[in-house]
Design a protein around this motif. Structure first.
Motif, PDB file in Angstrom:
ATOM      1  N   ALA A   2       0.027 -41.301 -24.952  1.00 51.51           N
ATOM      2  CA  ALA A   2       0.768 -40.879 -23.756  1.00 51.51           C
ATOM      3  C   ALA A   2       1.110 -42.089 -22.878  1.00 51.51           C
ATOM      4  O   ALA A   2       2.221 -42.215 -22.376  1.00 51.51           O
ATOM      5  N   LEU A   5       3.777 -44.134 -24.442  1.00 52.58           N
ATOM      6  CA  LEU A   5       5.081 -43.465 -24.299  1.00 52.58           C
ATOM      7  C   LEU A   5       5.632 -43.712 -22.891  1.00 52.58           C
ATOM      8  O   LEU A   5       6.802 -44.077 -22.727  1.00 52.58           O
ATOM      9  N   LEU A  31       8.815 -44.192 -29.243  1.00 53.97           N
ATOM     10  CA  LEU A  31       9.442 -42.867 -29.001  1.00 53.97           C
ATOM     11  C   LEU A  31       9.513 -42.051 -30.294  1.00 53.97           C
ATOM     12  O   LEU A  31       9.212 -40.853 -30.312  1.00 53.97           O
ATOM     13  N   ALA A  34       6.104 -40.720 -31.167  1.00 55.23           N
ATOM     14  CA  ALA A  34       5.735 -39.605 -30.274  1.00 55.23           C
ATOM     15  C   ALA A  34       6.494 -38.337 -30.646  1.00 55.23           C
ATOM     16  O   ALA A  34       5.937 -37.232 -30.646  1.00 55.23           O
ATOM     17  N   LEU A  35       7.775 -38.493 -31.000  1.00 52.63           N
ATOM     18  CA  LEU A  35       8.582 -37.325 -31.386  1.00 52.63           C
ATOM     19  C   LEU A  35       8.057 -36.708 -32.680  1.00 52.63           C
ATOM     20  O   LEU A  35       8.047 -35.486 -32.851  1.00 52.63           O
ATOM     21  N   ASN A  38       4.834 -34.700 -31.530  1.00 53.78           N
ATOM     22  CA  ASN A  38       5.100 -33.479 -30.749  1.00 53.78           C
ATOM     23  C   ASN A  38       6.519 -33.562 -30.177  1.00 53.78           C
ATOM     24  O   ASN A  38       6.741 -34.117 -29.100  1.00 53.78           O
ATOM     25  N   ASN A  39       7.426 -33.034 -30.928  1.00 49.39           N
ATOM     26  CA  ASN A  39       8.834 -33.212 -30.587  1.00 49.39           C
ATOM     27  C   ASN A  39       9.182 -32.599 -29.224  1.00 49.39           C
ATOM     28  O   ASN A  39       9.798 -33.238 -28.371  1.00 49.39           O
ATOM     29  N   GLU A  41       7.376 -31.645 -26.529  1.00 48.16           N
ATOM     30  CA  GLU A  41       6.781 -32.270 -25.336  1.00 48.16           C
ATOM     31  C   GLU A  41       7.411 -33.650 -25.070  1.00 48.16           C
ATOM     32  O   GLU A  41       7.764 -33.988 -23.933  1.00 48.16           O
ATOM     33  N   THR A  42       7.561 -34.435 -26.141  1.00 48.24           N
ATOM     34  CA  THR A  42       8.139 -35.784 -25.988  1.00 48.24           C
ATOM     35  C   THR A  42       9.584 -35.681 -25.485  1.00 48.24           C
ATOM     36  O   THR A  42      10.015 -36.456 -24.620  1.00 48.24           O
ATOM     37  N   SER A  43      10.329 -34.710 -26.029  1.00 49.61           N
ATOM     38  CA  SER A  43      11.737 -34.544 -25.602  1.00 49.61           C
ATOM     39  C   SER A  43      11.816 -34.242 -24.108  1.00 49.61           C
ATOM     40  O   SER A  43      12.682 -34.768 -23.401  1.00 49.61           O
ATOM     41  N   LYS A  45       9.721 -35.176 -21.821  1.00 50.86           N
ATOM     42  CA  LYS A  45       9.428 -36.423 -21.079  1.00 50.86           C
ATOM     43  C   LYS A  45      10.642 -37.354 -21.096  1.00 50.86           C
ATOM     44  O   LYS A  45      10.947 -38.009 -20.092  1.00 50.86           O
TER      45      LYS A  45
END
Length: 515
Positions: A2, A5, A31, A34-35, A38-39, A41-43, A45
């Motif tokens: 996190a 990111l 990025l 991270a995607l 967890n696509n 949640e990352t999207s 952010k």
């Protein structure tokens, strides 16, 4: 992760196009990782960070980071809630520009990104069409046909865009037909062929592209598939056979295509195919080949060519079929072939086996289509041959009552065809048909048609022509006199249709003389 990111997003936020490529690459890799984990949640952010606007400036053809940026956009746009933010961040124009790039990885990720952003949105897809992506994508398909992933990306895009009417005009100005047929010929895997089918079907609805596909040799390709898959019991092959058959019939619609294909020898290929499927043949193949022949027989210039090639004889071999879809297409093909072909109509009309089968099918109440087509073919044999021998064959086979019933059909075209055939019977062979016409209560039916205000003008006109012909028979004349026809006919003299009014005057005079 996190923290990484958040750091990466902060760095990207303050980045500019001059930033060092390696520092950018690290942030972009972060990025993508991270995607992958967890696509959604990352999207979220990424959206909140405001980095999407930065991406627009990073999508340049010469940057080493471009493919990764496009990949990130493709990944975030898998989420529906991210599609509008991508549009608002102005990502579509630079992505469209990148479709002119030479780098295959950039092209692939760009295609994915555009596909995901515009997924399921006709508005955005129309925007892409207006920005000229279709000719660009068709060109890419030709250049990169060896690259399976890029080819698939183009096919998916075509499949989505081809559903829109506005795309077809643009496709028609490209060599899409040639490229797709070339690609199709190379495919071995069922899934790949299926993808191409999904593009071909909507495109083939456009007359211009349809002709291009025919000229590119698609019909021959489809015939080959039919021949290869016809005896297989594999699920994939059965599905492919059905799709290929349906598409072949669709392509053989429209005078231009049909004339072109007959001149190019398609008829013999279809007849060879049918010939192998007479006894216990594959119904899908029989149905498709007969449908194709029926369509080919529609243009006037094709009829004589097809008759001399022996199509009627080839089709008659299926008279024994007990399958209604095959019976229906067989009847339609013969009806198209004899349209305005007197000699062929006479030859078929004197074929006792055919006429007896038609009379049998005229009673196929479970299959309205077969019943309707049988009636129409009986009528057509008389109308196009105008032959006494044909009428005698139909009378002897018990066909008259069906033509009389057909005159009461709910379809005006069928009523009309029946009345014209009955008028020819009355003019040419009244004595032979007299008893059957009487038993079928033709005179009462004509009285009803003339009295009914809802009857179309042509029905009234042909009913009166028929009445005048029937008066030549003593028993039928008595029936006419007993039914107060004069009263009904004299009312029609003031009919708004001039032809009906004139015929009413003539019929009235004729009835008055005979009474």
């Amino acid at each position: 992760m996190a923290d990484n990111l958040s750091d990466a997003l902060k760095k990207l936020k303050i980045t500019t196009t001059d930033s060092r490529a390696d520092s950018l690459e690290g942030c972009l890799d972060c990025l993508l990782q991270a995607l992958a984990q967890n696509n959604t949640e990352t999207s979220e952010k990424i959206q909140k960070s405001g980095v999407l606007q930065v991406f627009a400036s990073l999508l340049t053809p010469h940057s080493s980071c471009t493919a990764k940026v496009a990949n990130i956009i493709a990944e975030v746009a898998r989420n529906e809630f991210m599609r509008n933010p991508c549009v608002d961040a102005g990502l579509i124009p630079p992505l469209v520009q990148l479709l002119n790039c030479k780098d295959q990885e950039v092209l692939l990720q760009t295609g994915r990104a555009l596909g995901n952003i515009c997924y399921d949105s006709h508005t955005l897809q129309s925007q892409l069409i207006n920005m000229g992506v279709i000719p660009t994508l068709v060109k890419l398909l030709g250049i990169h046909c060896q690259n399976a992933a890029l080819t698939e990306m183009c096919l998916v895009a075509f499949g989505n865009l081809a559903e829109l009417e506005s795309s077809k005009e643009q496709f028609a100005y490209t060599n899409i037909a040639e490229e797709l047929v070339k690609l199709f010929k190379k495919q071995i895997e069922h899934d790949k062929k299926e993808m191409i089918f999904e593009v071909l079907a909507p495109l083939a609805e456009n007359d211009v592209i349809k002709l291009q596909l025919v000229e590119a040799g698609l019909v021959e390709c489809l015939l080959e598939i039919v021949q290869k898959t016809v005896d297989s019991d594999k699920e994939d092959d059965i599905a492919e056979l059905k799709t290929a058959s349906d598409l072949m019939v669709l392509l053989l619609l429209g005078d231009g295509n049909c004339i072109h294909m007959v001149d190019n020898g398609i008829v013999q290929k279809l007849m060879d195919l049918l010939d192998r499927h007479v006894e216990d043949g594959n119904v899908t193949v029989q149905h498709a080949a007969l449908s194709a022949l029926r369509n080919l027989a529609i243009p006037v210039v094709n009829k004589a060519k097809m008759l001399s090639a022996g199509v009627a004889e080839a089709v008659l071999k299926f008279l024994r079929s007990e399958m209604p879809p095959v019976q229906f297409k067989l009847l339609g093909t013969l009806r198209m072939l004899i349209d305005a072909q007197a000699e062929a109509a006479e030859q078929l009309g004197k074929n006792v086996k055919l006429v007896e089968r038609l009379v049998e099918w005229c009673e196929a109440k479970d299959h309205a289509g077969v019943m309707g087509e049988s009636n129409r073919l009986l009528s057509a044999l008389i109308r196009h041959s105008k032959s006494k021998d044909v009428i005698r064959t139909i009378v002897q086979s018990g066909g008259i009552k069906h033509l009389v019933t057909m005159a009461t059909s709910e379809h005006v075209i069928m009523q009309n065809e029946a009345l014209v055939a009955l008028a020819l019977i009355a003019a040419l062979e009244l004595v032979t048909a007299e008893k059957d016409l009487e038993n079928a209560q033709l005179v009462q039916i004509l009285h009803r048609l003339l009295s009914d205000d809802r009857s179309a003008p042509e029905i009234k006109y042909n009913s009166m022509v028929l009445i005048c012909a029937l008066i030549g028979s003593e028993p039928l004349q008595k029936e006419v006199q007993s039914m107060a026809f004069l009263e009904v006919v004299s009312k029609l003299r003031s009919h708004e249709n001039k032809t009906v009014a004139q015929q009413a005057s003539l019929t009235e005079q004729r009835l008055a003389v005979e009474s």
